[in-house]
Scaffold this active site. Structure first.
Site: not given
Ligand code: NAD
Length: 479
Positions: A249, A282
């Site tokens: 991720e 993110c």
């Protein structure tokens, strides 16, 4: 100053065998607030050995019993949430109210969703009527290494450790050396929940040390990683020789497509989201693409919102943003702001240096650039600070092409009252997640991306599957 606490291995707190001490810096003051040990090979070996020894027993433990441990973890986690918020606030600079209400609460949310998903998880199911006697089983991957970053520490730890436990894996967690305090508290919670020794282990360390030792260890079957694309690539390479499963991720450069018919609050919502957590998410919508007829107005609103955003030390209650996590991140963000100016983007709010009145701490001015042109460095690179780039567009096709012209593909956003356009763009955008008109993902949905954002699917049902290997069994005897 928090005194040195070492590692949690095989159900006990143990002293580091190797390695050196490392200071944890409070980003609001630039002062050390804790000292931890960075482990070495002997510590990694001890933790992996403990996880390996615990694996047969844990994978044989019925799923309902594993789930009962997780339910106990949830209870304790909720009780200790204020402490958890305080640890996160201190180590990475999230304002204290936000650290409790959002950062620590993200852990509660994920654990609850995993518990719900586990109740409906098919550990063993028939393939289908066309294949009598064929069963599909879900088996734990084995010993897993969990490597986590500093920006949403408990969000990421719970997204990994909890489904790994539910799946029957045993694990070694290496949290970020920049923000290890919340993970040490998480280990205390696991300890209090009474998990069998060796199921959950924690070793502090850096990427070059414990991180790469775990990524190449022959007894580790999988690495689940969240962090930079750079480290994701390094881990994938290190894991290749032992053919590990790798779940990544990584970063993002989210586009937020705002059409002329967007709701009144769309621009304000987008700017606030970009600045949230000091831009250190993110999935932040850092590229705001605005349809030409409403462009000037959007730039004006963005300026107002950025200028009205208070920046203050993490210990202050109330709604504001805190510092960024470290001197390194501060320097990187300053250099990118500089680059934006040098490459000709129009600075409409914020800019270089600290906000007025703050001369210590890694505080960054909420910054807005307008007239950003696709291809500029600030449009391409993940800044990971409170910096928004606004880009005008004329047509839907142009907006889609700008949005998709990136190596990343985590979350994209669409703001329009036109339902058909929303649906069309939701399918055409290159991303693991698309959120429209301010609606965030529903309970139980996964988090994950495509391309340079990594392809992990974390959370809910998919998050448990990540830690399982599917097995096809034929000739299953009717019982
Ligand atoms: P990083 O990727 O270097 O660190 C994240 C974790 O990986 C830490 O636990 C670190 O010790 C470990 N690590 C680093 N290199 C490793 C290696 N070679 N092998 C194994 N483990 C390794 O991230 P960072 O330096 O903390 O931040 C740098 C940039 O990463 C940020 O500016 C941001 O762009 C990005 N980032 C993204 C996320 C995200 O959620 N996608 C989170 C944090 C940082």
């Amino acid at each position: 100053m928090i005194e040195k606490r070492d590692f949690y291995i095989d159900g006990r707190w143990v002293a580091a065998q190797q390695g050196q001490d490392c200071l944890v810096i409070d980003p609001s003051t630039e002062e050390p607030c804790a000292v931890i040990a960075l482990g070495g090979t002997a510590d990694t070996e001890a933790a992996v050995a403990a996880a390996k020894a615990a694996l047969p027993g844990w994978r044989a433990t019925p799923p309902a019993e594993r789930l009962a441990f997780v339910e106990r973890i949830l209870e304790i986690y909720k009780r200790r949430a204020p402490e958890m918020g305080a640890a996160i606030s201190l180590e990475m600079g999230a304002p204290i109210d936000m650290a409790v209400d959002d950062q620590a609460a993200a852990g509660t949310w994920h654990i609850e969703n995993f518990i719900e998903a586990a109740k409906h998880f098919d550990w063993l199911k028939p393939l289908g009527p066309q294949a009598p006697g064929t069963m599909i089983a879900q088996e734990p991957v084995g010993v897993v290494a969990l490597i986590t970053p500093w920006n949403w520490p408990m969000n990421q730890v719970t997204l990994k450790a909890i489904p790994a436990m539910i799946a029957g894996c045993t694990m070694v967690l290496k949290p970020s050396e920049v923000a290890p305090l919340s993970s040490l508290l998480f280990a205390e919670i696991v300890d209090e929940a009474g998990l069998p020794p060796g199921v959950f282990n924690l070793v502090n360390g850096d990427g070059a040390g414990v991180g790469s030792q775990l990524s190449s260890h022959p007894d580790v079957a999988m690495v689940s990683f969240t962090g930079s694309t750079r480290a994701g690539i390094a881990i994938t390479k290190a894991a290749a020789d032992t053919l590990k499963k790798v779940a990544l991720e990584l970063g993002g450069k989210g586009a937020n497509l705002i059409f002329a018919d967007a709701d009144e609050a769309a621009v304000k919502r987008g700017v606030t989201h970009c600045l949230y957590n000091s831009g250190q998410s993110c999935n932040a919508p850092t590229r705001m693409l605005v349809e030409r007829p409403v462009y000037d107005r959007a730039v004006e609103i963005a300026r107002e919102v950025a200028e009205a955003t208070r920046v203050a030390p993490a210990s202050e209650p109330g709604a504001h943003i805190g510092p960024v996590v470290s001197e390194v991140q501060y320097g990187k963000i300053q250099a990118l702001i500089e680059k934006g100016i040098a490459e000709g983007a129009r600075l409409v709010a914020g800019g270089r240096g600290r906000p007025e009145g703050l001369n210590r701490g890694y505080f960054v001015r909420p910054t807005v650039f307008a007239d950003v042109v696709p291809g500029m460095t600030i449009e391409k690179e993940e800044i990971f600070g409170p910096v928004l780039s606004i880009i005008p567009f004329e047509t839907e096709a142009e907006a889609l092409s700008i949005a998709n012209d990136t190596v990343y593909g985590l979350t994209n956003y669409v703001q329009t009252q036109d339902g058909a356009r929303r649906n069309r763009l939701a399918r055409a955008l290159n991303a693991g997640m698309v959120e429209t008109n301010g609606k965030s993902r529903g309970r139980g949905a996964f988090f994950g991306g495509v391309g340079a954002s990594g392809r992990a699917r974390e959370g809910g049902h998919w998050g448990i599957e990540e830690f399982c290997d599917s097995k096809a069994i034929s000739g299953w005897a009717a019982e």
